[in-house]
Design a protein around this motif. Structure first.
Motif, short mmCIF file in Angstrom:
data_model
loop_
_atom_site.label_atom_id
_atom_site.label_comp_id
_atom_site.label_asym_id
_atom_site.label_seq_id
_atom_site.Cartn_x
_atom_site.Cartn_y
_atom_site.Cartn_z
N ALA A 120 55.94 35.52 37.48
CA ALA A 120 55.44 36.74 38.11
C ALA A 120 53.94 36.79 37.88
N HIS A 121 53.27 37.68 38.61
CA HIS A 121 51.84 37.87 38.38
C HIS A 121 51.62 38.54 37.01
N TRP A 129 54.11 25.28 48.40
CA TRP A 129 53.92 26.73 48.55
C TRP A 129 52.66 27.20 47.86
N GLN A 130 51.92 28.07 48.54
CA GLN A 130 50.75 28.72 47.92
C GLN A 130 51.17 30.10 47.41
N ILE A 131 50.66 30.41 46.24
CA ILE A 131 50.89 31.75 45.68
C ILE A 131 49.74 32.66 46.13
N LEU A 132 50.07 33.83 46.62
CA LEU A 132 49.06 34.81 47.05
C LEU A 132 49.15 36.05 46.17
N HIS A 133 48.01 36.61 45.82
CA HIS A 133 48.01 37.90 45.13
C HIS A 133 47.84 38.99 46.18
N LEU A 134 48.81 39.91 46.27
CA LEU A 134 48.82 40.93 47.33
C LEU A 134 48.89 42.32 46.72
N PRO A 135 47.84 42.74 45.99
CA PRO A 135 47.92 44.02 45.28
C PRO A 135 47.94 45.21 46.23
N GLY A 136 48.42 46.31 45.75
CA GLY A 136 48.48 47.55 46.52
C GLY A 136 49.77 48.28 46.20
N HIS A 137 50.89 47.67 46.56
CA HIS A 137 52.20 48.26 46.27
C HIS A 137 52.41 48.30 44.75
N THR A 138 52.14 47.20 44.09
CA THR A 138 51.94 47.17 42.63
C THR A 138 50.66 46.36 42.39
N GLU A 139 50.14 46.44 41.18
CA GLU A 139 48.90 45.69 40.89
C GLU A 139 49.13 44.19 40.95
N GLY A 140 50.33 43.78 40.59
CA GLY A 140 50.60 42.35 40.50
C GLY A 140 51.53 41.84 41.58
N SER A 141 51.52 42.46 42.75
CA SER A 141 52.39 41.99 43.83
C SER A 141 51.97 40.59 44.27
N ALA A 156 43.54 48.82 47.83
CA ALA A 156 43.93 47.41 47.62
C ALA A 156 44.96 46.99 48.66
N ALA A 157 45.86 47.90 49.02
CA ALA A 157 46.88 47.57 50.03
C ALA A 157 46.22 47.27 51.37
N ARG A 158 45.18 48.01 51.68
CA ARG A 158 44.44 47.80 52.94
C ARG A 158 43.73 46.43 52.90
N SER A 159 43.11 46.10 51.77
CA SER A 159 42.46 44.78 51.65
C SER A 159 43.47 43.66 51.74
N THR A 160 44.64 43.91 51.15
CA THR A 160 45.71 42.90 51.24
C THR A 160 46.10 42.69 52.70
N LEU A 161 46.23 43.79 53.45
CA LEU A 161 46.57 43.68 54.87
C LEU A 161 45.50 42.88 55.62
N GLU A 162 44.22 43.16 55.31
CA GLU A 162 43.14 42.42 55.97
C GLU A 162 43.23 40.93 55.68
N SER A 163 43.55 40.58 54.44
CA SER A 163 43.63 39.15 54.10
C SER A 163 44.85 38.51 54.77
N LEU A 164 45.95 39.24 54.88
CA LEU A 164 47.14 38.67 55.53
C LEU A 164 46.91 38.49 57.03
N ALA A 165 46.12 39.38 57.63
CA ALA A 165 45.87 39.30 59.07
C ALA A 165 45.06 38.06 59.44
N LYS A 166 44.39 37.44 58.45
CA LYS A 166 43.60 36.23 58.74
C LYS A 166 44.45 34.96 58.64
N MET A 167 45.69 35.11 58.22
CA MET A 167 46.49 33.91 57.96
C MET A 167 47.22 33.43 59.21
N ASP A 168 47.45 32.13 59.26
CA ASP A 168 48.28 31.57 60.32
C ASP A 168 49.73 31.80 59.92
#
Ligand SMILES: [Zn+2]
Ligand SMILES: [Zn+2]
Length: 227
Positions: free
Chosen positions: A85-86, A140-152, A189-201
């Protein structure tokens, strides 16, 4: 069990939660484990689909909420595997920090939800962060997606363009959503996470709740970003 792509399966026995099975050449990995009450159902699902639970050598937990990690203790009582886990969610996972997301509203929600989803913290979890490949999951790449929890955390398979995003996004009522406000540890942080996910293929999006989004899932993420 639903096949998402070669060696990637959606486990459907965890009630309203999605867990995933990643089949490697040597062994298998769970991504999340579901709530405590569906631990036996998950074992049955593996068996019914011809998989041996003994081949599960590790679980990657997207975040320390009871609906995603509650089954770990019961599962590990049958067969021991490693849990990753994170670092920011490990204290909650191992019972060294409160499990509710924080804030009075969340505390109240935790108060009402915890009795419905009782779970025992696990004794040890291994930290994993972006840039550190997990043993047994070389593609597999591990991504840190904070917002919902700090260590999502999320997991991304670049060749197959499959994204397992935990509760960073959920697919409800035919639409993609950010977690409800009361389930957000950090809205910015959840919004930043969304922005980073939107850039992914991302072709296939596999959330912690709700149906899979197959075929050009990046478009749905982009639409959510613009809403
Ligand atoms: Zn959650
Ligand atoms: Zn959840």
């Amino acid at each position: 069990m639903k096949r998402i792509a070669e060696g990637i399966y959606l486990l459907e026995s965890c009630g309203f939660v999605n867990a995933y099975l990643l089949e490697g050449t040597q062994d298998m990995t769970l991504v999340d484990a579901g709530p405590a009450k569906t631990a036996d159902a998950l074992l049955d699902e593996l068996k019914d689909n011809g998989f041996s639970f003994k081949d599960v050598q590790r679980a990657v937990i997207t975040h320390a909420h009871a609906d995603h990690c509650g089954a770990l203790t019961a599962l590990m009582a049958k067969h021991r595997f490693k849990v990753y886990a994170h670092p920011k969610d490990i204290p909650a996972l191992t019972g060294k920090a409160p499990r509710a997301p924080g804030g009075l509203k969340s505390f109240c929600m935790g108060f009402f939800h915890e009795p419905l989803q009782p779970w025992e913290p696990i004794d040890v979890a291994l930290p994993v962060e972006p840039g550190q490949p997990v043993r047994g999951l070389p593609q597999w790449q591990i991504l840190h997606l904070p917002g919902h929890t700090e260590g999502s955390l999320g997991l991304y398979h670049p060749t197959r363009q499959v994204l397992l995003c935990g509760d960073a996004l959920s697919n409800r009522g035919g639409r993609l959503h950010l977690p409800a406000q009361s389930y957000l540890k950090d809205a910015a942080a959840a919004r930043s996470t969304l922005e980073s996910l939107a850039k992914m293929d991302c072709d296939v999006l596999a959330c912690g709740h709700g149906p899979l989004i197959r075929g050009g899932a990046f478009r749905f993420i982009g639409k959510l970003l613009q809403s």
